[in-house]
Enzyme design. Structure first.
Site, PDB file in Angstrom:
ATOM      1  N   ASP A  41       0.783  -1.266   0.054  1.00 28.88           N
ATOM      2  CA  ASP A  41      -0.085  -0.248  -0.028  1.00 28.88           C
ATOM      3  C   ASP A  41       0.736   1.274   0.005  1.00 28.88           C
ATOM      4  O   ASP A  41       0.616   2.246  -0.695  1.00 28.88           O
ATOM      5  CB  ASP A  41      -0.784  -0.024   1.315  1.00 28.88           C
ATOM      6  CG  ASP A  41      -1.647  -1.127   1.330  1.00 28.88           C
ATOM      7  OD1 ASP A  41      -1.583  -2.163   0.756  1.00 28.88           O
ATOM      8  OD2 ASP A  41      -2.679  -0.895   2.251  1.00 28.88           O
ATOM      9  N   GLU A 100       3.252  -7.978  11.745  1.00 28.47           N
ATOM     10  CA  GLU A 100       2.900  -7.572  10.272  1.00 28.47           C
ATOM     11  C   GLU A 100       4.528  -7.463   9.594  1.00 28.47           C
ATOM     12  O   GLU A 100       4.227  -7.749   8.436  1.00 28.47           O
ATOM     13  CB  GLU A 100       2.100  -6.445  10.290  1.00 28.47           C
ATOM     14  CG  GLU A 100       1.308  -6.046   9.026  1.00 28.47           C
ATOM     15  CD  GLU A 100       0.512  -4.946   9.144  1.00 28.47           C
ATOM     16  OE1 GLU A 100       0.422  -4.427  10.522  1.00 28.47           O
ATOM     17  OE2 GLU A 100      -0.158  -4.485   8.214  1.00 28.47           O
TER      18      GLU A 100
HETATM   19  C1  GLC Z   1      -1.953  -4.109   4.868  1.00 28.99           C
HETATM   20  C2  GLC Z   1      -1.141  -4.533   3.602  1.00 28.99           C
HETATM   21  C3  GLC Z   1      -1.954  -5.437   2.789  1.00 28.99           C
HETATM   22  C4  GLC Z   1      -2.588  -6.526   3.211  1.00 28.99           C
HETATM   23  C5  GLC Z   1      -3.658  -5.863   4.727  1.00 28.99           C
HETATM   24  C6  GLC Z   1      -4.137  -7.068   5.406  1.00 28.99           C
HETATM   25  O1  GLC Z   1      -3.062  -3.243   4.041  1.00 28.99           O
HETATM   26  O2  GLC Z   1      -0.511  -3.664   3.154  1.00 28.99           O
HETATM   27  O3  GLC Z   1      -1.018  -6.143   1.881  1.00 28.99           O
HETATM   28  O4  GLC Z   1      -3.429  -7.290   2.473  1.00 28.99           O
HETATM   29  O5  GLC Z   1      -2.824  -4.959   5.317  1.00 28.99           O
HETATM   30  O6  GLC Z   1      -3.365  -7.564   6.065  1.00 28.99           O
END
Ligand code: GLC
Length: 440
Positions: A165, A400
């Site tokens: 993102d 994450e």
């Molecule tokens: C964040 C990441 C994306 C992922 C989401 C849920 O937005 O950038 O790639 O799918 O989190 O984990």
């Protein structure tokens, strides 16, 4: 701690994020079902509960739009404090919206690859027969509703569609977008995670502004292609799609379906991928900004994704590895960076060691890279990165992402795909046998 207990802990992260219908990517930060997370979660689940893995996939496919689009988030009528909430997307404006609340954009198509891998480990012909039509419709939608030029490469319309993102790849384009009237909103992403690990405000406002444009256009694919100020042919997305087309083809063969249409897609991407994205002077792949007609000259770990798809020649692969991956000024440990592999090259001005996609280590990127390195015979290097990745998770937990300097955890805790990929990476041999067979 032993590897066995790391595996047990990974399983309990997946179990504790299980809502019964789908698995949340993270317990607080991500309370709905995300598309490519869900593919990886299914892969993780398949190691200990194949039936539950299949349910995960069915739940994701229940959000498929009638034109084939598979959305990036399926909300499943689950109440939450997540922003943007389901209603924000106003998908009812589209005649193709499904009965389940979803977002109006998609995400990298990893699903066919995951299903094919599951099927090659444990053949599941009934399940493949069940899901194959939905997978084919999604790929067909990508290859038609998202193609704007003769290159046949697929476009993304929003940084969230890239899965990375907040990547600095998008900064220049976002900076050219001047939101006229921003809808009123309150961010939710900095409630559970410190703002210093999340996108800056300027980018976030443009993320929301783009959604506002799309909902006003009622998600009509041609209108989106014509009017979206963000229109990018993304290396990562196209590489994942190419690999997924190959895997979809394998699934088609396994259930006796025709492959001509898929062969055609594969042929076109193979023909155009290197011509469009490869920069021979620098030995890197660059994304392509369709609006300006220029490559996006930002060096991020997306440049390694073509290895995962087997698209580079041997010489290109060697340049990626020797000039960039092993370069301590870019991706390799060196200076005060101790871990593989930073998501953005350290030399980039936008590099930040703890902020989202600006530099930290993400397990998903390491996994793509490990797979890609094996494909080109860099088994020793792949093993070093696999070990470092598991050590990072052992020390920092299932986070994450991880601070590239000291490996400390960032973003959401109890993060599902870090747990799922722990199960995948803990398999004895990571060599999938899927070797690169092309010409030099
Ligand atoms: C964040 C990441 C994306 C992922 C989401 C849920 O937005 O950038 O790639 O799918 O989190 O984990």
């Amino acid at each position: 701690m032993t590897t066995t207990s790391l595996i047990d802990r990974a399983i309990s992260v997946l179990r504790s994020n299980d809502t019964g219908i789908f698995t949340k990517p993270g317990p607080h930060q991500y309370p709905h079902q995300w598309n490519w997370d869900s593919a990886l979660i299914a892969l993780g689940l398949s190691h200990f509960d194949l039936a539950r893995a299949q349910l995960e996939i069915r739940a994701l496919l229940s959000g498929q739009w009638q034109d084939g689009m598979l959305p990036h988030v399926v909300y499943h009528h689950v109440p939450s404090d997540y922003f943007p909430p389901a209603g924000f997307w106003q998908i009812e404006g589209s005649p193709h919206a499904p009965g389940v609340p979803t977002s109006g954009i998609t995400q990298p198509p990893l699903l066919a690859t995951v299903i094919s891998r599951m099927n090659s480990r444990t053949p599941m012909p009934d399940f493949i027969n069940e899901v194959y039509p939905a997978l084919l419709r999604w790929h067909r939608w990508l290859h038609t509703a998202r193609v704007v030029d003769r290159s046949s490469l697929v476009c993304i319309l929003h940084p969230w569609e890239s899965g990375t993102d907040d990547s600095p790849r998008w900064l220049n384009i976002l900076a050219t977008i001047q939101p006229e009237l921003l809808p009123e909103f309150q961010r939710g992403d900095t409630k559970y995670v410190p703002a210093t690990e999340r996108p800056h405000r300027a980018e976030y406002e443009r993320f929301i502004y783009l959604i506002d444009i799309f909902r006003k256009l009622r998600y009509v694919p041609n209108d989106l292609l014509t009017h979206s100020p963000f229109l990018v042919q993304d290396i990562l997305f196209n590489a994942i799609l190419f690999r997924a087309d190959e895997d979809l083809r394998a699934l088609a063969v396994s259930v006796g379906q025709p492959t001509d249409e898929i062969d055609d897609w594969l042929g076109r991407i193979r023909l155009n991928f290197n011509a469009r994205f490869w920069n021979d002077e620098l030995g890197l792949y660059y994304d392509y900004d369709v609006r300006s007609g220029e490559p996006i000259r930002v060096n991020t770990a997306a440049t390694f994704l073509p290895l995962f798809a087997g698209l580079p020649s041997r010489r290109q692969a060697q340049r990626l590895v020797e000039e960039h991956l092993l370069n301590p000024d870019e991706y390799a440990p060196g200076g005060d960076v101790r871990h593989w592999v930073t998501t953005t090259a350290k030399a980039e001005p936008a590099w930040e060691p703890r902020r989202y996609w600006r530099g930290p280590v993400w397990i998903i990127m390491n996994w793509f890279l490990i797979e890609g390195l094996h494909r080109y015979g860099y088994d020793d290097l792949a093993e070093i990165i696999r070990q470092d990745t598991l050590d990072l998770i052992e020390a920092g937990g299932f986070r994450e992402y991880y601070d590239a300097h000291d490996g400390s955890g960032c973003g959401s805790a109890g993060f599902s795909w870090s747990a799922a990929l722990t199960l995948e990476l803990s398999r004895e041999s990571q060599n999938t046998g899927n070797r690169w067979l092309g010409n030099d």
